[in-house]
Design an enzyme around this catalytic site. Structure first.
Site, short mmCIF file in Angstrom:
data_model
loop_
_atom_site.label_atom_id
_atom_site.label_comp_id
_atom_site.label_asym_id
_atom_site.label_seq_id
_atom_site.Cartn_x
_atom_site.Cartn_y
_atom_site.Cartn_z
N LYS A 1 -36.24 0.22 -3.49
CA LYS A 1 -36.91 0.54 -4.76
C LYS A 1 -38.41 0.25 -4.62
CE LYS A 1 -32.85 1.17 -6.75
NZ LYS A 1 -32.33 2.53 -6.99
N SER B 1 -32.21 8.02 -5.47
CA SER B 1 -32.94 7.20 -6.44
C SER B 1 -34.45 7.14 -6.18
CB SER B 1 -32.36 5.78 -6.45
OG SER B 1 -32.67 5.10 -5.24
#
Length: 231
Positions: free
Chosen positions: A128, A79
């Site tokens: 993230k 990701s």
């Protein structure tokens, strides 16, 4: 010339019962052996105690560092590609946000919300990048890039040509007055995305994260060695 002879040992003395009494040197020899044995035993005990103290101290220091200062994390998914590859190991500074606010662009590790699929895979934390701060509105620009409060967000860390797609309806947890293709971030929350925008299940799906869920800021990649460096 006179011959030299060694003097004969004195005969043993007899005790009143007629038995030979021990020589004067025997007790000293036995005492010396016992003293040496005790000294050796004390030395071994002291060494054992020193090692135990060192091991306990090392464990305590490691726990303090992991709990309050730094913690290593393994990157299990794609990701955050290309910034972080699968298998990378990073170091997280847990003190960062005790000293300053969360900044846009920071890469953060945060506790994952309850998710049966993630929990089954042993995933308790996610990584993230912070895109929008509390009170800001994040939307998809006409160019397919990210806009914050209507202004284009420069994202030099993304590969050229990256397109960011926002959902047509606001994700859960956004403010009620959020635009259809965006999200107004509530107080105490942050809107985060993965750098691999097409392969990241981030705030566009799950909504903004709570500031209290943030473990710390990723500041250095420690593995593999050929990609060692600050982030």
């Amino acid at each position: 010339m006179t011959d030299e002879f060694t003097a004969p040992h004195p005969p043993p003395t007899l005790d009143p019962d007629g038995d030979a009494a021990p020589t004067a040197t025997a007790p000293a020899s036995a005492n010396g052996a016992r003293s040496g044995h005790r000294a050796a035993k004390k030395g071994i005990n002291r060494t054992v105690v020193e090692w135990v103290v060192l091991i306990v101290a090392a464990v305590v220091i490691a726990l303090v560092i992991k709990t309050f200062l730094f913690q290593a994390f393994y990157i299990p998914s794609a990701s955050m590609v290309p910034t972080l590859e699968v298998g990378d190991r990073v170091l997280v500074n847990k003190l960062s946000y005790d000293l300053h606010d969360v900044n846009r662009g920071d890469i953060v590790v945060f506790a994952a919300a309850p998710n049966p699929e993630w929990n089954k895979a042993g995933i308790d934390d996610l990584v993230k990048r912070v895109i929008a701060l509390p009170g800001e509105t994040v939307t998809e620009c006409e160019t397919g890039e990210v806009c914050i409060d209507g202004r284009l967000l420069e994202e030099s860390y993304l590969p050229a040509g990256t397109t960011t797609t926002m959902p047509t309806t606001p994700p859960p947890g956004c403010e009620p007055d959020s635009p259809e293709n965006g999200c107004t971030v509530p107080a105490g929350h942050f809107f985060v995305m993965g750098d691999n925008r097409g392969q990241s299940a981030d705030a566009r799906i799950h909504g903004p994260i709570k500031g209290s869920s943030i473990v710390g800021r990723v500041f250095v990649r420690i593995w593999p060695l050929n990609r060692l460096g600050f982030l």
